[in-house]
Design a protein around this motif. Sequence first.
Motif, mmCIF file in Angstrom:
data_model
loop_
_atom_site.group_PDB
_atom_site.id
_atom_site.type_symbol
_atom_site.label_atom_id
_atom_site.label_comp_id
_atom_site.label_asym_id
_atom_site.label_seq_id
_atom_site.Cartn_x
_atom_site.Cartn_y
_atom_site.Cartn_z
ATOM 1 N N LYS A 9 -8.764 0.610 0.813
ATOM 2 C CA LYS A 9 -7.776 0.688 -0.279
ATOM 3 C C LYS A 9 -6.670 -0.347 -0.099
ATOM 4 O O LYS A 9 -6.493 -0.900 0.986
ATOM 5 C CB LYS A 9 -7.130 2.080 -0.309
ATOM 6 N N TYR A 11 -2.415 -0.671 -1.382
ATOM 7 C CA TYR A 11 -1.277 -0.171 -2.162
ATOM 8 C C TYR A 11 -0.880 -1.220 -3.197
ATOM 9 O O TYR A 11 -0.771 -2.399 -2.877
ATOM 10 C CB TYR A 11 -0.076 0.090 -1.246
ATOM 11 N N GLY A 110 -5.522 -3.671 7.435
ATOM 12 C CA GLY A 110 -4.573 -2.974 6.571
ATOM 13 C C GLY A 110 -5.263 -2.468 5.321
ATOM 14 O O GLY A 110 -4.639 -2.277 4.275
ATOM 15 N N GLY A 112 -6.901 0.460 5.204
ATOM 16 C CA GLY A 112 -7.046 1.913 5.227
ATOM 17 C C GLY A 112 -8.296 2.406 5.922
ATOM 18 O O GLY A 112 -8.975 3.313 5.444
ATOM 19 N N SER A 154 1.100 9.668 4.182
ATOM 20 C CA SER A 154 1.249 10.237 2.834
ATOM 21 C C SER A 154 -0.073 10.765 2.280
ATOM 22 O O SER A 154 -0.081 11.680 1.466
ATOM 23 C CB SER A 154 1.802 9.184 1.873
ATOM 24 N N THR A 218 1.676 0.773 10.814
ATOM 25 C CA THR A 218 2.275 1.513 9.707
ATOM 26 C C THR A 218 3.181 2.625 10.238
ATOM 27 O O THR A 218 4.302 2.805 9.758
ATOM 28 C CB THR A 218 1.156 2.117 8.838
ATOM 29 N N GLY A 304 1.393 -2.098 1.021
ATOM 30 C CA GLY A 304 1.501 -1.116 2.100
ATOM 31 C C GLY A 304 2.806 -1.278 2.856
ATOM 32 O O GLY A 304 3.812 -1.725 2.310
ATOM 33 N N ALA A 305 2.756 -0.965 4.149
ATOM 34 C CA ALA A 305 3.986 -0.937 4.936
ATOM 35 C C ALA A 305 4.564 -2.326 5.184
ATOM 36 O O ALA A 305 5.735 -2.456 5.548
ATOM 37 C CB ALA A 305 3.714 -0.248 6.261
HETATM 38 C C1 LIG Z 1 4.342 2.873 4.048
HETATM 39 C C2 LIG Z 1 3.253 3.759 3.449
HETATM 40 O O1 LIG Z 1 3.737 4.294 2.227
HETATM 41 C C3 LIG Z 1 2.028 2.925 3.087
HETATM 42 C C4 LIG Z 1 1.290 2.344 4.253
HETATM 43 O O2 LIG Z 1 0.196 1.638 3.792
HETATM 44 P P1 LIG Z 1 -0.592 0.577 4.650
HETATM 45 O O3 LIG Z 1 -1.544 -0.087 3.731
HETATM 46 O O4 LIG Z 1 0.349 -0.323 5.363
HETATM 47 O O5 LIG Z 1 -1.328 1.490 5.715
HETATM 48 P P2 LIG Z 1 -2.434 1.186 6.768
HETATM 49 O O6 LIG Z 1 -3.696 1.530 6.062
HETATM 50 O O7 LIG Z 1 -2.149 2.114 7.911
HETATM 51 O O8 LIG Z 1 -2.328 -0.254 7.141
HETATM 52 C C5 LIG Z 1 2.927 4.887 4.420
HETATM 53 C C6 LIG Z 1 2.085 6.003 3.829
HETATM 54 O O9 LIG Z 1 1.944 6.097 2.607
HETATM 55 O O10 LIG Z 1 1.624 6.846 4.629
#
Ligand SMILES: C[C@@](O)(CCOP(=O)(O)OP(=O)(O)O)CC(=O)O
Length: 342
Positions: A9, A11, A110, A112, A154, A218, A304-305
């Motif tokens: 995935k 974000y 990254g 997921g 999350s 993360t 993501g993070a």
């Molecule tokens: C910060 C966040 O909202 C998003 C993190 O997304 P990432 O895509 O960074 O995650 P990994 O798959 O572990 O690399 C934390 C969360 O939603 O848990």
Amino acid sequence: MITTRAPGKLYIAGEYAVVEPGHPAILVAVDRHITVTLTESDGVGCIASSGRRTVTWHREADGTMVMKRHSYVTRAIEVVDRLRAERGIPPLTFDLTIDSELEEGGRKLGLGSSAAVVVAVIEAVTELYGLGLSPIDRIKLAILATVARSPRASGGDIAASTLGGWILYRSPDRAVLARERTVTAAMESAGWQGFDVRALPAPTLDLMVGWTGTPASTQSLVDAVEQAGPADFDAFLADSDRIVHSLAGALESGDHAGVQSAVREARQNLARLQESTGIAIETDRLAALCDIAVAHGAAAKPSGAGGGDCGIALGTFDRGLLSEWESAGIVPLDLHVQEGAA
Ligand SMILES: C[C@@](O)(CCOP(=O)(O)OP(=O)(O)O)CC(=O)O
Ligand SMILES: Nc1ncnc2c1ncn2[C@@H]1O[C@H](COP(=O)(O)OP(=O)(O)O)[C@@H](O)[C@H]1O
């Protein structure tokens, strides 16, 4: 033999805000997968995953599972096993083989991988026991397994990996779920009140993904933001909610300019979080990734993070953009949206 597959995935918007119960994020599933193969075994179960130590497990006379080390995989097996026992279904022993396209030379991208591995294992083991769970119930089980290992996660990645396509996700209150004594009770818990998953239409814009080459943790980033406790966090949440809402609306009405402007705003909102916490979300390389994409008319942001991992650009597929990324040390990933099954 049972084989299951779960996609990775990315974000699109709402990261960090979605960690707070009930706050929304938008994600997309991508066409790189984790594949799990389950085979029934006698006495000892083996979990084999390339590049990792093989883990074995067995059962005590009363059916209790015994494993020396815990991982996302063992937590996923365990949560399904507890539900099986609660439903009075006899225990089985099995081997799992895990294949991943979500890492590059053993380095996380990254995309997921932990969510995809949990989703694929849960699907395989629930099928073995014929539990007949809906995708939403499997998302719930996968979230319960994940928070046993990462209490702050999350679960947005789990929802995207289970449903595929573009989704809107709101997180449950994981602290409430963790207090429930049985899996059956946890599945019906009041902790799910703010939880929501819904499919969104895909835009006809192209999704271009760049990898910075730097893996980011993360969990450390989420913990650092919490510790920083920025004074304007409520404003960040309110802005994130508004941006995610307008992005969902733009996707639903096919308004491409609206999609791009929401992505730009989401980048700015993360930049404000970076400013007020001092935590590097948009690293120099992610900034370069975004700036190059913007110069080519796309909307871009870290995904993501941040702190490394990937950035995304939404626009018209553009080879020039990708070669500029390469000159700046960013690896374009050949990824496409993994459509949902429904
Ligand atoms: C910060 C966040 O909202 C998003 C993190 O997304 P990432 O895509 O960074 O995650 P990994 O798959 O572990 O690399 C934390 C969360 O939603 O848990
Ligand atoms: N093929 C695999 N087999 C077993 N566990 C895996 C596998 N791939 C990932 N994991 C688990 O997921 C963790 C990485 O997940 P995550 O932090 O979500 O990374 P990313 O999103 O960057 O892929 C690993 O440390 C490991 O515990």
